[in-house]
Design an enzyme around this catalytic site. Sequence first.
Site, PDB file in Angstrom:
ATOM      1  N   PHE A 149      82.213  22.366  78.924  1.00 18.61           N
ATOM      2  CA  PHE A 149      80.831  22.393  79.411  1.00 18.61           C
ATOM      3  C   PHE A 149      80.127  21.102  79.012  1.00 18.61           C
ATOM      4  O   PHE A 149      80.572  20.369  78.120  1.00 18.61           O
ATOM      5  CB  PHE A 149      80.083  23.607  78.846  1.00 18.61           C
ATOM      6  CG  PHE A 149      79.941  23.614  77.349  1.00 18.61           C
ATOM      7  CD1 PHE A 149      78.823  23.064  76.738  1.00 18.61           C
ATOM      8  CD2 PHE A 149      80.932  24.150  76.537  1.00 18.61           C
ATOM      9  CE1 PHE A 149      78.694  23.049  75.356  1.00 18.61           C
ATOM     10  CE2 PHE A 149      80.812  24.159  75.154  1.00 18.61           C
ATOM     11  CZ  PHE A 149      79.691  23.594  74.556  1.00 18.61           C
ATOM     12  N   CYS A 150      79.011  20.830  79.687  1.00 15.26           N
ATOM     13  CA  CYS A 150      78.163  19.686  79.374  1.00 15.26           C
ATOM     14  C   CYS A 150      76.758  20.007  79.875  1.00 15.26           C
ATOM     15  O   CYS A 150      76.466  21.151  80.231  1.00 15.26           O
ATOM     16  CB  CYS A 150      78.706  18.407  80.024  1.00 15.26           C
ATOM     17  SG  CYS A 150      78.843  18.507  81.819  1.00 15.26           S
ATOM     18  N   THR A 151      75.872  19.043  79.926  1.00 14.42           N
ATOM     19  CA  THR A 151      74.467  19.317  80.244  1.00 14.42           C
ATOM     20  C   THR A 151      74.289  19.889  81.645  1.00 14.42           C
ATOM     21  O   THR A 151      73.730  20.971  81.822  1.00 14.42           O
ATOM     22  CB  THR A 151      73.624  18.039  80.098  1.00 14.42           C
ATOM     23  OG1 THR A 151      73.810  17.500  78.794  1.00 14.42           O
ATOM     24  CG2 THR A 151      72.152  18.338  80.318  1.00 14.42           C
ATOM     25  N   ILE A 159      75.075  23.462  81.073  1.00 16.38           N
ATOM     26  CA  ILE A 159      74.219  24.214  80.166  1.00 16.38           C
ATOM     27  C   ILE A 159      72.897  24.570  80.849  1.00 16.38           C
ATOM     28  O   ILE A 159      72.359  25.662  80.666  1.00 16.38           O
ATOM     29  CB  ILE A 159      73.952  23.399  78.887  1.00 16.38           C
ATOM     30  CG1 ILE A 159      75.263  23.085  78.174  1.00 16.38           C
ATOM     31  CG2 ILE A 159      73.002  24.141  77.947  1.00 16.38           C
ATOM     32  CD1 ILE A 159      75.146  21.944  77.176  1.00 16.38           C
TER      33      ILE A 159
END
Length: 250
Positions: free
Chosen positions: A179-181, A208
């Site tokens: 996952f990331c922003t 996210i």
Amino acid sequence: MPLKVAAFYQFAALSDFRELREPLRSFAAGLGLKGSVLLADEGINGTVAGGDASIDAFVGELQHGALFGGRLSNLELKFSTASEMPFQRLKIRLKKEIVTLGDMAVDPTRQVGTYVEPSDWNELIAAPDTLVIDTRNAFEVAMGTFEGAVDPGIKSFGQFKEFAAQKLDPAKHKKIAMFCTGGIRCEKASAYLLAHGFDEVYHLKGGILGYLEGVPENESRWRGECFVFDERVALGHGLRQRRGNDGAQE
């Protein structure tokens, strides 16, 4: 009136990206938008802010207008708000990559991992055989992350290759969730791992931000705040602004 903020990206073949810069800048400026947009041969990545109607017109042009000719019809898009303008100016920049990994052989337009909807993310990362990896830099991870996620300890996304080479093994790590922003880094990381022998690779669709918007706080496995690359600094559940404007930058 709060301002509307649009964060977006799409990996798409844009061989004419250099020619797109000025007409895109002119269109966005005409709408009074501020923010940053990156254009590269592999696609588009950006965040812009402005009035509701202006943001809607800009997004409509990206997705359906003549400028991109339908090539951005699968735009990954997330809306939030800001109490005041979170950008100082409008920047449209040309780049080798819309998110820098430094491996030009990796092509997310041809192969990426399995997208996981925010509503299905908790179940995936709770599984004991899932290795959960935060693909963001150490500063961002320190502000908040998912329970049990591995922090690769990187200063920039370009170092993900070294982390993968040193710490990940296709024979051992059979099921990886990243996952990331907003989704762009973990999507490219998934393409990289697939190209290097990993078979079962997942990434959080919408990142996210998508999770914080769609998953109720009482069901959340997220802890802390999500750093964003503008003067709002960080967002919480419901994409609510959490901190003051302290000028943190990427």
